[in-house]
Design a protein around this motif. Structure first.
Motif, PDB file in Angstrom:
ATOM      1  N   HIS A 194     -66.668   5.966  28.612  1.00 19.73           N
ATOM      2  CA  HIS A 194     -67.439   4.926  29.303  1.00 19.73           C
ATOM      3  C   HIS A 194     -66.988   3.538  28.856  1.00 19.73           C
ATOM      4  O   HIS A 194     -66.813   2.633  29.689  1.00 19.73           O
ATOM      5  N   LEU A 195     -66.783   3.355  27.552  1.00 18.64           N
ATOM      6  CA  LEU A 195     -66.367   2.048  27.050  1.00 18.64           C
ATOM      7  C   LEU A 195     -64.989   1.671  27.588  1.00 18.64           C
ATOM      8  O   LEU A 195     -64.725   0.505  27.875  1.00 18.64           O
ATOM      9  N   LEU A 196     -64.118   2.647  27.745  1.00 18.48           N
ATOM     10  CA  LEU A 196     -62.806   2.393  28.337  1.00 18.48           C
ATOM     11  C   LEU A 196     -62.956   1.905  29.773  1.00 18.48           C
ATOM     12  O   LEU A 196     -62.227   1.002  30.211  1.00 18.48           O
ATOM     13  N   GLN A 197     -63.890   2.494  30.494  1.00 16.02           N
ATOM     14  CA  GLN A 197     -64.135   2.081  31.875  1.00 16.02           C
ATOM     15  C   GLN A 197     -64.672   0.647  31.924  1.00 16.02           C
ATOM     16  O   GLN A 197     -64.272  -0.148  32.782  1.00 16.02           O
ATOM     17  N   VAL A 198     -65.576   0.312  31.007  1.00 17.26           N
ATOM     18  CA  VAL A 198     -66.111  -1.049  30.926  1.00 17.26           C
ATOM     19  C   VAL A 198     -64.987  -2.033  30.604  1.00 17.26           C
ATOM     20  O   VAL A 198     -64.913  -3.120  31.184  1.00 17.26           O
ATOM     21  N   ALA A 199     -64.106  -1.635  29.699  1.00 21.62           N
ATOM     22  CA  ALA A 199     -62.976  -2.497  29.320  1.00 21.62           C
ATOM     23  C   ALA A 199     -62.048  -2.740  30.515  1.00 21.62           C
ATOM     24  O   ALA A 199     -61.568  -3.864  30.720  1.00 21.62           O
ATOM     25  N   ARG A 200     -61.790  -1.705  31.300  1.00 22.36           N
ATOM     26  CA  ARG A 200     -60.937  -1.870  32.482  1.00 22.36           C
ATOM     27  C   ARG A 200     -61.589  -2.823  33.489  1.00 22.36           C
ATOM     28  O   ARG A 200     -60.898  -3.628  34.132  1.00 22.36           O
ATOM     29  N   THR A 201     -62.910  -2.746  33.605  1.00 19.80           N
ATOM     30  CA  THR A 201     -63.631  -3.648  34.514  1.00 19.80           C
ATOM     31  C   THR A 201     -63.502  -5.089  34.048  1.00 19.80           C
ATOM     32  O   THR A 201     -63.246  -5.995  34.848  1.00 19.80           O
ATOM     33  N   ALA A 202     -63.671  -5.316  32.744  1.00 19.02           N
ATOM     34  CA  ALA A 202     -63.543  -6.667  32.190  1.00 19.02           C
ATOM     35  C   ALA A 202     -62.127  -7.206  32.403  1.00 19.02           C
ATOM     36  O   ALA A 202     -61.938  -8.374  32.735  1.00 19.02           O
ATOM     37  N   LEU A 223     -55.684  -1.543  25.948  1.00 17.06           N
ATOM     38  CA  LEU A 223     -56.285  -2.351  27.006  1.00 17.06           C
ATOM     39  C   LEU A 223     -56.605  -3.774  26.553  1.00 17.06           C
ATOM     40  O   LEU A 223     -56.816  -4.652  27.384  1.00 17.06           O
ATOM     41  N   MET A 224     -56.638  -3.989  25.235  1.00 13.55           N
ATOM     42  CA  MET A 224     -57.091  -5.265  24.695  1.00 13.55           C
ATOM     43  C   MET A 224     -55.996  -6.323  24.681  1.00 13.55           C
ATOM     44  O   MET A 224     -54.821  -6.024  24.501  1.00 13.55           O
ATOM     45  N   ASP A 225     -56.404  -7.573  24.875  1.00  6.10           N
ATOM     46  CA  ASP A 225     -55.483  -8.687  24.681  1.00  6.10           C
ATOM     47  C   ASP A 225     -55.217  -8.887  23.192  1.00  6.10           C
ATOM     48  O   ASP A 225     -54.107  -9.252  22.798  1.00  6.10           O
ATOM     49  N   VAL A 226     -56.237  -8.654  22.389  1.00  3.74           N
ATOM     50  CA  VAL A 226     -56.127  -8.772  20.934  1.00  3.74           C
ATOM     51  C   VAL A 226     -56.834  -7.581  20.303  1.00  3.74           C
ATOM     52  O   VAL A 226     -57.966  -7.261  20.672  1.00  3.74           O
ATOM     53  N   SER A 227     -56.175  -6.932  19.348  1.00  3.88           N
ATOM     54  CA  SER A 227     -56.787  -5.794  18.655  1.00  3.88           C
ATOM     55  C   SER A 227     -56.875  -6.084  17.162  1.00  3.88           C
ATOM     56  O   SER A 227     -55.897  -6.493  16.543  1.00  3.88           O
ATOM     57  N   LEU A 228     -58.061  -5.871  16.603  1.00  2.00           N
ATOM     58  CA  LEU A 228     -58.289  -5.967  15.166  1.00  2.00           C
ATOM     59  C   LEU A 228     -58.767  -4.600  14.698  1.00  2.00           C
ATOM     60  O   LEU A 228     -59.529  -3.931  15.403  1.00  2.00           O
ATOM     61  N   HIS A 229     -58.350  -4.198  13.516  1.00  2.00           N
ATOM     62  CA  HIS A 229     -58.614  -2.827  13.095  1.00  2.00           C
ATOM     63  C   HIS A 229     -59.313  -2.768  11.747  1.00  2.00           C
ATOM     64  O   HIS A 229     -59.078  -3.601  10.866  1.00  2.00           O
ATOM     65  N   THR A 230     -60.178  -1.778  11.621  1.00  2.00           N
ATOM     66  CA  THR A 230     -60.832  -1.505  10.349  1.00  2.00           C
ATOM     67  C   THR A 230     -60.392  -0.140   9.862  1.00  2.00           C
ATOM     68  O   THR A 230     -60.014   0.718  10.650  1.00  2.00           O
TER      69      THR A 230
END
Length: 278
Positions: A194-202, A223-230
């Motif tokens: 679901h979050l992937l679908q929301v990200a594609r919409t954004a 999908l992200m313009d910028v990715s930060l990782h933990t």
């Protein structure tokens, strides 16, 4: 950029490695000392893969080659030994021993996350957030709490933010974003459909997107313009994703203080410009 550690890079990338790459990763994780004292030819012969496959594995982890990976791996081993020597022993005091484990795991989680923090990506995230008209925070499962916490922190500082909680409202909110808005996606697993679908919409609305995830390579990160990782330390007494929340909160705090500094500086410069023009 702060020098990144080897073992945490492997652990972060592991779910998205190929079968051959996982064989290399397993070999290094199971016997890092043997790896440090081996040549690329010896490692490839033991795992029964080509030298080029091992080299590409090192490059995938953003090392220049096998030799650079070994140097960082040796530093990992030395640090691990130091931590073992420093470990506090509480004879017969199980409660304090467990408390000691919790504190040390959280500290190591924060240290490891800072080690892999890409300074260019972090600065880009600060720039996107400080220049955004509105900021939408999206989270799934346990990370939904982190999205709410980020929203409360930024909105109290006077920024226009929101953090929709239910799936339908998340999709609706994403569909109403624009180029001047920003969308932040928080997910340790980075695999929620679901979050992937929301990200594609954004993304379809041309809204800049920032991801806070637990893996360097994932469908959400792509999908992200910028990715930060933990990253987090595995613990038998609580889930890895729960340990990672300390890193998520700290990373959000680091973004927040930098954004507030940038916004206040911009406002001050604007006020000086108005005074000079009047």
């Amino acid at each position: 950029m702060t020098q990144q550690q080897c073992l945490i890079r492997i652990q972060s990338a592991y779910p998205h490695l190929s079968e051959k790459e996982k064989r290399i990763a397993d070999y290094i994780l199971n016997d890092p000392e043997e790896t440090v004292h081996s040549s690329i030819n010896q490692v490839s012969a033991r795992i029964k893969v080509a030298d080029a496959t091992v080299f590409r594995f090192c490059r995938r982890l953003e090392f220049k080659g096998f030799q650079e990976m070994k140097i960082v791996l040796a530093a990992d081993i030395a640090k691990s030994r130091h931590l073992e020597q420093e470990k506090v022993r509480f004879d017969g005091d199980e409660e304090m021993l467990l408390a000691d484990h919790v504190f040390r795991d959280n500290i190591r989680t924060l240290e490891n996350t800072f080690q892999i923090l890409n300074s260019d990506h972090f600065k880009q995230a600060v720039s996107i957030l400080s220049g955004a008209r509105r900021i939408a925070f999206f989270g799934s499962s346990g990370s939904a709490m982190m999205a709410q916490e980020a929203h409360r922190k930024f909105v109290r500082a006077g920024m226009m933010t929101f953090a929709p909680s239910d799936n339908e409202f998340q999709m609706l909110s994403a569909s109403q974003l624009g180029e001047r808005d920003a969308a932040v996606f928080i997910s340790y697993s980075a695999s929620d459909k679901h979050l992937l679908q929301v990200a594609r919409t954004a993304k379809s609305k041309m809204s800049p997107t920032i991801g806070l995830t637990g893996f360097m390579k994932s469908a959400l990160s792509d999908l992200m313009d910028v990715s930060l990782h933990t990253v987090s330390v595995s613990a038998d007494y609580r889930s890895e994703s729960y340990v990672a929340r300390a890193a998520q909160l700290t990373l959000i705090d680091a973004l927040f203080v930098n954004v507030m500094r940038r916004v206040r500086k911009d406002r001050h410069n604007e006020q000086e410009r108005v005074v000079l023009q009047s």
